[in-house]
Design a protein around this motif. Sequence first.
Motif, short mmCIF file in Angstrom:
data_model
loop_
_atom_site.label_atom_id
_atom_site.label_comp_id
_atom_site.label_asym_id
_atom_site.label_seq_id
_atom_site.Cartn_x
_atom_site.Cartn_y
_atom_site.Cartn_z
N LYS A 7 -14.34 1.18 -21.57
CA LYS A 7 -15.06 2.52 -22.16
C LYS A 7 -16.24 2.38 -22.72
O LYS A 7 -17.13 2.83 -23.17
CB LYS A 7 -13.85 2.93 -22.99
CG LYS A 7 -12.71 4.15 -23.02
CD LYS A 7 -11.46 4.59 -23.87
CE LYS A 7 -10.70 4.97 -23.16
NZ LYS A 7 -10.53 5.81 -22.46
N GLU A 8 -15.72 1.07 -23.34
CA GLU A 8 -17.42 1.09 -23.65
C GLU A 8 -18.72 0.80 -22.68
O GLU A 8 -20.18 0.90 -22.95
CB GLU A 8 -17.07 -0.68 -24.66
CG GLU A 8 -18.60 -1.50 -24.78
CD GLU A 8 -19.03 -2.55 -25.60
OE1 GLU A 8 -17.36 -3.63 -25.93
OE2 GLU A 8 -19.57 -3.59 -25.55
N GLY A 11 -19.57 4.30 -21.98
CA GLY A 11 -20.73 5.02 -23.10
C GLY A 11 -22.43 4.17 -22.77
O GLY A 11 -23.05 4.57 -22.68
N SER A 12 -22.12 2.90 -22.92
CA SER A 12 -22.76 1.85 -22.11
C SER A 12 -23.81 2.37 -21.30
O SER A 12 -25.55 2.83 -21.41
CB SER A 12 -23.27 0.34 -22.61
OG SER A 12 -22.80 -0.07 -23.31
N TYR A 14 -24.56 5.73 -19.80
CA TYR A 14 -24.17 7.22 -19.84
C TYR A 14 -25.31 6.56 -21.57
O TYR A 14 -26.46 7.97 -21.05
CB TYR A 14 -23.12 7.69 -21.08
CG TYR A 14 -23.62 9.84 -21.46
CD1 TYR A 14 -23.67 10.20 -19.93
CD2 TYR A 14 -23.70 9.16 -22.00
CE1 TYR A 14 -24.43 11.39 -20.75
CE2 TYR A 14 -24.05 10.67 -22.91
CZ TYR A 14 -24.33 11.77 -21.81
OH TYR A 14 -24.72 13.07 -22.14
N GLU A 15 -25.46 5.99 -22.35
CA GLU A 15 -26.74 5.78 -23.42
C GLU A 15 -28.35 5.95 -22.22
O GLU A 15 -28.54 6.06 -22.76
CB GLU A 15 -26.64 5.06 -24.01
CG GLU A 15 -25.79 5.38 -25.15
CD GLU A 15 -26.32 6.60 -26.18
OE1 GLU A 15 -27.53 6.83 -26.82
OE2 GLU A 15 -25.43 7.04 -26.33
N THR A 42 -27.79 -2.64 -18.96
CA THR A 42 -28.24 -1.53 -18.89
C THR A 42 -29.09 -1.24 -17.43
O THR A 42 -29.99 -2.40 -18.04
CB THR A 42 -27.90 -0.20 -19.69
OG1 THR A 42 -29.06 -0.53 -20.73
CG2 THR A 42 -27.11 -0.46 -21.31
N SER A 116 -16.09 10.44 -17.23
CA SER A 116 -16.46 10.18 -19.08
C SER A 116 -15.82 9.00 -19.04
O SER A 116 -15.33 8.01 -18.56
CB SER A 116 -16.02 12.05 -19.64
OG SER A 116 -14.47 11.07 -18.79
N VAL A 117 -15.68 8.82 -20.62
CA VAL A 117 -15.05 7.56 -20.93
C VAL A 117 -13.28 7.87 -21.17
O VAL A 117 -12.76 6.26 -20.31
CB VAL A 117 -15.15 6.98 -22.27
CG1 VAL A 117 -16.03 6.84 -23.09
CG2 VAL A 117 -14.63 8.63 -23.86
#
Length: 139
Positions: A7-8, A11-12, A14-15, A42, A116-117
């Motif tokens: 999930k982390e 999230g990274s 996506y950022e 990233t 998504s996460v």
Amino acid sequence: MSEDKIKELIGSAYEASKNAYCKYSRYHVGAALLCKDGRIFTGCNIENSSYGATNCAERTAVFKAVSEGNREFEAIAIIGYLEGKEPESYAFPCGICRQVMAEFCKPDFKIIVAKSVSDYKVYSLDELLPESFGAENMI
Ligand code: THU
């Protein structure tokens, strides 16, 4: 690999996708590459008016990591979507990115494609690029 770590990474990714320079396709891609030592690099896609000069998000992440001395990787998360929309499909890495991963990563390297996460799929590099060409073919 723990679900929290997955999930982390998503999230990274996506950022990073928010930084995509994608004025031609309007398709944002973000990637987050987990190194064996725990560092995360990233990347986003970076397009060019001469389309062939475009760099994919995955390769941006790998090249950033390698250029900073990291060559041992565990997993990569990828997310892609059209500007202004939610991710509607899983963004699988293109052939060139799979080949670049094969240069540095073991067959059990994990490729996480996410919407998504909480909506993602996990593959191994070997599943997405079987029978690949590598340095061992040239001896
Ligand atoms: N793209 C990536 O960033 N990664 C891939 O694996 C496939 C495609 C980018 C390149 C281009 O900027 C946009 O997505 C549309 O092809």
